[in-house]
Design a protein around this motif. Structure first.
Motif, mmCIF file in Angstrom:
data_model
loop_
_atom_site.group_PDB
_atom_site.id
_atom_site.type_symbol
_atom_site.label_atom_id
_atom_site.label_comp_id
_atom_site.label_asym_id
_atom_site.label_seq_id
_atom_site.Cartn_x
_atom_site.Cartn_y
_atom_site.Cartn_z
ATOM 1 N N LEU A 70 -8.407 -9.300 4.926
ATOM 2 C CA LEU A 70 -7.524 -10.107 4.082
ATOM 3 C C LEU A 70 -6.158 -9.443 3.997
ATOM 4 C CD1 LEU A 70 -7.068 -12.426 2.008
ATOM 5 C CD2 LEU A 70 -7.988 -10.888 0.258
ATOM 6 N N LEU A 71 -5.111 -10.170 4.421
ATOM 7 C CA LEU A 71 -3.735 -9.712 4.277
ATOM 8 C C LEU A 71 -3.027 -10.629 3.294
ATOM 9 C CD1 LEU A 71 -4.630 -9.276 7.462
ATOM 10 C CD2 LEU A 71 -2.289 -8.411 7.651
ATOM 11 N N PHE A 72 -2.155 -10.081 2.440
ATOM 12 C CA PHE A 72 -1.546 -10.887 1.383
ATOM 13 C C PHE A 72 -0.198 -10.320 0.959
ATOM 14 C CE2 PHE A 72 -4.429 -7.722 -0.316
ATOM 15 C CZ PHE A 72 -3.641 -7.041 -1.233
ATOM 16 N N THR A 73 0.642 -11.207 0.442
ATOM 17 C CA THR A 73 1.878 -10.781 -0.207
ATOM 18 C C THR A 73 1.614 -10.574 -1.691
ATOM 19 O OG1 THR A 73 2.604 -13.057 -0.587
ATOM 20 C CG2 THR A 73 3.298 -12.000 1.477
ATOM 21 N N ASP A 74 2.551 -9.928 -2.382
ATOM 22 C CA ASP A 74 2.302 -9.564 -3.777
ATOM 23 C C ASP A 74 2.181 -10.780 -4.684
ATOM 24 O OD1 ASP A 74 5.174 -9.991 -3.482
ATOM 25 O OD2 ASP A 74 5.386 -9.146 -5.480
ATOM 26 N N GLY A 75 2.788 -11.908 -4.302
ATOM 27 C CA GLY A 75 2.666 -13.106 -5.125
ATOM 28 C C GLY A 75 1.237 -13.585 -5.231
ATOM 29 N N PHE A 76 0.457 -13.451 -4.155
ATOM 30 C CA PHE A 76 -0.950 -13.838 -4.216
ATOM 31 C C PHE A 76 -1.771 -12.820 -4.996
ATOM 32 C CE2 PHE A 76 -5.294 -13.656 -2.563
ATOM 33 C CZ PHE A 76 -5.716 -14.929 -2.937
ATOM 34 N N TYR A 77 -1.411 -11.536 -4.902
ATOM 35 C CA TYR A 77 -2.177 -10.489 -5.583
ATOM 36 C C TYR A 77 -2.123 -10.628 -7.100
ATOM 37 C CZ TYR A 77 -4.371 -5.864 -5.892
ATOM 38 O OH TYR A 77 -5.239 -4.817 -6.116
ATOM 39 N N ARG A 78 -1.230 -11.479 -7.601
ATOM 40 C CA ARG A 78 -1.183 -11.709 -9.047
ATOM 41 C C ARG A 78 -2.509 -12.232 -9.596
ATOM 42 N NH1 ARG A 78 4.601 -14.554 -10.551
ATOM 43 N NH2 ARG A 78 5.967 -12.835 -9.899
ATOM 44 N N GLY A 82 5.754 -1.343 1.572
ATOM 45 C CA GLY A 82 6.121 -2.187 0.441
ATOM 46 C C GLY A 82 4.868 -2.640 -0.295
ATOM 47 N N ASP A 83 4.979 -3.748 -1.036
ATOM 48 C CA ASP A 83 3.874 -4.139 -1.905
ATOM 49 C C ASP A 83 3.002 -5.258 -1.356
ATOM 50 O OD1 ASP A 83 5.809 -6.046 -2.154
ATOM 51 O OD2 ASP A 83 5.960 -5.959 -4.336
ATOM 52 N N CYS A 84 3.102 -5.580 -0.065
ATOM 53 C CA CYS A 84 2.090 -6.422 0.569
ATOM 54 C C CYS A 84 0.849 -5.555 0.816
ATOM 55 C CB CYS A 84 2.606 -6.989 1.886
ATOM 56 S SG CYS A 84 4.000 -8.128 1.699
ATOM 57 N N GLY A 85 -0.306 -6.191 1.010
ATOM 58 C CA GLY A 85 -1.521 -5.396 1.113
ATOM 59 C C GLY A 85 -2.528 -5.935 2.098
ATOM 60 N N VAL A 86 -3.538 -5.084 2.363
ATOM 61 C CA VAL A 86 -4.659 -5.430 3.235
ATOM 62 C C VAL A 86 -5.942 -4.963 2.560
ATOM 63 C CG1 VAL A 86 -5.708 -5.187 5.505
ATOM 64 C CG2 VAL A 86 -3.220 -5.049 5.283
ATOM 65 N N ILE A 87 -6.954 -5.827 2.578
ATOM 66 C CA ILE A 87 -8.290 -5.455 2.126
ATOM 67 C C ILE A 87 -9.247 -5.698 3.289
ATOM 68 C CG2 ILE A 87 -10.142 -5.852 0.461
ATOM 69 C CD1 ILE A 87 -8.047 -7.028 -1.437
ATOM 70 N N VAL A 88 -10.071 -4.710 3.603
ATOM 71 C CA VAL A 88 -11.058 -4.829 4.673
ATOM 72 C C VAL A 88 -12.453 -4.689 4.076
ATOM 73 C CG1 VAL A 88 -11.886 -3.925 6.869
ATOM 74 C CG2 VAL A 88 -9.439 -3.818 6.330
ATOM 75 N N LEU A 101 -15.576 -1.122 1.183
ATOM 76 C CA LEU A 101 -14.269 -1.785 1.114
ATOM 77 C C LEU A 101 -13.152 -0.776 1.332
ATOM 78 C CD1 LEU A 101 -13.945 -4.855 0.270
ATOM 79 C CD2 LEU A 101 -12.998 -4.007 -1.864
ATOM 80 N N VAL A 102 -12.111 -1.185 2.029
ATOM 81 C CA VAL A 102 -10.902 -0.384 2.206
ATOM 82 C C VAL A 102 -9.719 -1.233 1.760
ATOM 83 C CG1 VAL A 102 -9.319 0.643 3.883
ATOM 84 C CG2 VAL A 102 -11.770 1.039 4.089
ATOM 85 N N THR A 103 -8.836 -0.678 0.936
ATOM 86 C CA THR A 103 -7.627 -1.370 0.505
ATOM 87 C C THR A 103 -6.406 -0.524 0.842
ATOM 88 O OG1 THR A 103 -8.733 -2.485 -1.333
ATOM 89 C CG2 THR A 103 -6.340 -2.325 -1.440
ATOM 90 N N LEU A 104 -5.400 -1.152 1.439
ATOM 91 C CA LEU A 104 -4.107 -0.513 1.642
ATOM 92 C C LEU A 104 -3.070 -1.302 0.862
ATOM 93 C CD1 LEU A 104 -3.750 0.408 5.439
ATOM 94 C CD2 LEU A 104 -4.530 1.838 3.555
ATOM 95 N N ARG A 105 -2.444 -0.663 -0.104
ATOM 96 C CA ARG A 105 -1.363 -1.302 -0.857
ATOM 97 C C ARG A 105 -0.619 -0.233 -1.638
ATOM 98 N NH1 ARG A 105 -0.665 -3.762 -6.061
ATOM 99 N NH2 ARG A 105 0.920 -5.401 -5.952
#
Length: 260
Positions: A191-199, A111-117, A124-128
């Protein structure tokens, strides 16, 4: 709370009438989940509880010795869906997790939650997965009944090749997780986040890229970064410009860093 020897901090902010985000932190697991808002009064309203159970089942399955990550997700989806008698598209949630596997941290999203390492070498690595966000942006560009029609149409396409993959009642969605395994000693920030924070990044553009988002959270802390998001949404100036203000959404983030 520590995760695999890393220090964790978090922030969660519910939007009016929602409260569907959830988070879970244990010594070997971090997870954030965003329950999908019901689009019809007949749909179940307990999406927050569904999201919480998804995290509990993922943590439990992920703690089993030798558990392969896709099998972890299949088991969690199957058990959670059974507990809630879940039917698609009525009950679902986006999820991002990190789990300890020996001397590594395995990250995975659906889904649209994500992880940044952030690595110790500054890479940097991003999964989203952006597919659901693209669909939501297209719907937000409409208004009234047309926006609702698009949202319902998009939701009906969950867990199909033409739509998007998400944690719901379809165990085969586990085959579509985004995943990566990283040596624990190489992690400077997680960093783990839901899409509301990624705004903060998309669509508001308060930071230009994922590195800037990671830097913001490291400098201000999760609570400070959350305040910046909410202050922007509450300011009159947010209504001016190319990107208009959107209705506030639940927002959640968890940050894990090396101990000083």
């Amino acid at each position: 709370m520590r995760f695999s020897g890393l220090r964790t901090s978090q922030a969660m902010s519910s939007a009016k009438g929602k409260g569907q985000d959830r988070l879970l932190i244990t010594p070997t697991f971090i997870g954030v989940a965003d329950g999908a808002t019901p689009l019809d009064p007949s749909w179940p309203a307990n999406v927050g509880e569904f999201a919480a159970e998804a995290l509990r089942e993922l943590a439990a399955a992920g703690a089993e010795e030798g558990a392969e990550i896709r099998e972890v997700w299949r088991k969690a989806i199957t058990k959670t869906a059974a507990k809630f008698s879940a039917k698609e598209p009525e009950l679902s949630c986006g999820v991002a997790i990190a789990r300890r596997v020996k001397d590594t941290v395995e990250i995975a999203t659906l889904g649209d939650c994500g992880v940044i390492v952030l690595h110790t070498d500054k890479s940097l690595v991003t999964l989203r997965d952006t597919r659901l966000s693209v669909l939501d942006e297209e719907a937000a560009a409409a208004s009234g009944t047309e926006e609702r029609r698009r949202l319902v149409y998009n939701r009906a396409a969950m867990n199909t090749p033409a739509g998007y993959w998400i944690f719901a009642a379809h165990p085969a969605a586990a085959d579509h997780i985004l995943r990566r395994q990283i040596p624990l000693g190489n992690i400077a920030g997680l960093l783990l986040f839901t899409d509301g924070f990624y705004r903060l990044r998309d669509p508001y553009g308060l930071v230009g890229d994922d590195r800037a988002l990671m830097t913001l959270v490291r400098e201000l802390g999760p609570e400070g970064a959350m305040r910046q998001l909410r202050e922007h949404e509450e300011s009159d100036s947010s209504h001016v410009g190319i990107v208009g203000l959107r209705a506030p959404d639940d927002a959640t983030l968890v940050m894990a860093t090396q101990l000083a």
